[in-house]
Structures are given as C-alpha cells and as structure tokens.
Write an enzyme that holds these catalytic residues in place. Sequence first.
Site, PDB file in Angstrom:
ATOM      1  N   LYS A  46       0.825  -1.216   0.000  1.00 26.70           N
ATOM      2  CA  LYS A  46       0.000   0.000   0.000  1.00 26.70           C
ATOM      3  C   LYS A  46       0.858   1.264   0.000  1.00 26.70           C
ATOM      4  CE  LYS A  46      -2.243  -0.718   3.826  1.00 26.70           C
ATOM      5  NZ  LYS A  46      -1.456  -1.871   4.319  1.00 26.70           N
ATOM      6  N   GLU A 171      -3.306   6.304   6.455  1.00 29.08           N
ATOM      7  CA  GLU A 171      -3.782   6.024   7.814  1.00 29.08           C
ATOM      8  C   GLU A 171      -3.964   7.334   8.600  1.00 29.08           C
ATOM      9  OE1 GLU A 171      -4.706   3.178   8.968  1.00 29.08           O
ATOM     10  OE2 GLU A 171      -3.778   1.667   7.699  1.00 29.08           O
TER      11      GLU A 171
END
Length: 288
Positions: A46, A171
């Site tokens: 990712k 995140e």
Amino acid sequence: MDITFNHVSFTYQPGTPFAGTGLRDVNTTIHGGEYTAIVGHTGSGKSTLLQHLNALLKPTAGTVTIGDRVITPTTNNKHLRALRQQVGMVFQFPESQLFESTVQRDIAFGPENFGMAPDEAAALAAETARLVGLPDDLLTRSPFDLSGGQMRRVAIAGVLAMRPSVLVLDEPTAGLDPAGRRDLMALFARLHTEEGLTIVLVTHQMDDVANFAEHVLVMDGGALVREGTPREVFADAAWLRDHSLAQPTTTRMAGALAARGFHFDQPPLTLDELADALAPQLGGHTHE
C-alpha cells in the site's frame, strides 16, 4: 486529474543482496474526482503504491501517468516540484512534521516556499485553517500547545494550503480516539464533496471504506489483487479472510442476522442500509 499505473513494478535496492519487491505489474487508474481507498494487510504494498502517486518513488518498470506527466524509471527529479504541489501527501502522524512557532506560520510555510508573498500566505493560512475546522484564535498559538487532533488538522491544513487537486492520506486517523477519528473522516468527506478534491485513502478501517469510498484497490504481496466498488470488494467474506481482511462491521452484523432468519437482498455496507433492510421485517419505517 487521473493517475494511471501501466505495468508498474518497483524493486527496493535493485541489484543488491537486499533487493525486495515493492510492486508487481500494477495496472489501474485512480480517476480525478473519485474517493479511492487502498486496503491490504501490513506489507502488502500500500505505502509503496502511495509514494508513486506523486513520484516520491519512480517505477523500476512501467509508467505512472499523473495528469499529463508520464513518470518512467529515468524521469529526472528536478522537474517534479509542480507535480508534488498537485498531489498533496498526508503521511501517518503528520503532526510530527510540525516545526514552526505558530499555527499560521506552519500552514503558510509551503506556499511561501513556493514563492507566495508572506502577507498573501498568511491570509491563505487563515482561510485553510478555517476549512479544516480550526478557529482563528489558534492561529497565533504554538502548534505544540494544541491537542493531538488539532495538531493533525494543522498538518493537514499545511498540505491543503498548497491547493492540491489530489489529497493522499496514509492512515490519517491512526492514534486518534473514536470521536477524533469520526471528525477527521467527516472533514475528508466534506473536502471531497464540497471542494471537489480527489481523495486517496490508505486505511485498515473497513468501516471507513464502506462509508466513504467509491473505488477500492486491494493490495497483497505487492500486486493489485482486486479492484471495484466497496460492494463488489466486500461481497466475498471468504476471499477477504484469505487476504487477511475483514468485511465492514455492518456487513458482518447482517451475516449474523441472516443466520437467524432475516433476509437481505444484498449485504448492507452501512448502518443506514442495514436499517432500511430490517425495517420492513420488523414492521418499522425505512431510513429517510
């Protein structure tokens, strides 16, 4: 502005005994104006994919086309400054990158660094602070005197002050309490719908993917293993488990209810969808 990956592979430290695969033959397009989520277990690729979105990393093989710029393995770093202004990156715990004496100076730093006059940058900083929900009386305070959630908003405002067309979030709610996480996700949704920003979100929170994303990329072992809408991606619980992922909470709840006799035409992704599906079976009203 679209970002297209064409047979992109990336190797860390190629040609050395420490060489490692970061990406393997990735083909996809992140369309301008969409809200895209990138999911996958830790080490799935990712973050490596993320760093290709504004050429922080360049492909070992293949091409990444960002708007009208084609990034190849031999692209010269000297001509990428404007590109990195268009694609704003908010990394995990961005508040750790704050360094100026006041909130206003920290937000204004990027625009000034790109040549904006100090008074104009200060006005832009105040405007951007309001955009992320920071009151004017915080502008003259040290960012280090603020709460964790406020510090994170200052860092995000610093990225937004560069007026990017794409906002990349790695995140972004890590370490925040549930209320802080909800507030920040609502902010990103507002930036997407009201400001027209393309959002690219890396997250482990499947509920956020279900509630906000329009397009989902699933990474595993450096490869893009599935792509589609949240409903398409979350339809197969067994496949998700095989890739160390889970369905959203609401979808799992519906599965438990189905085992007790409730019927769902399609697995609900959000609480509103669950309520609408249950209301007729419970004799109530659908969600308005």
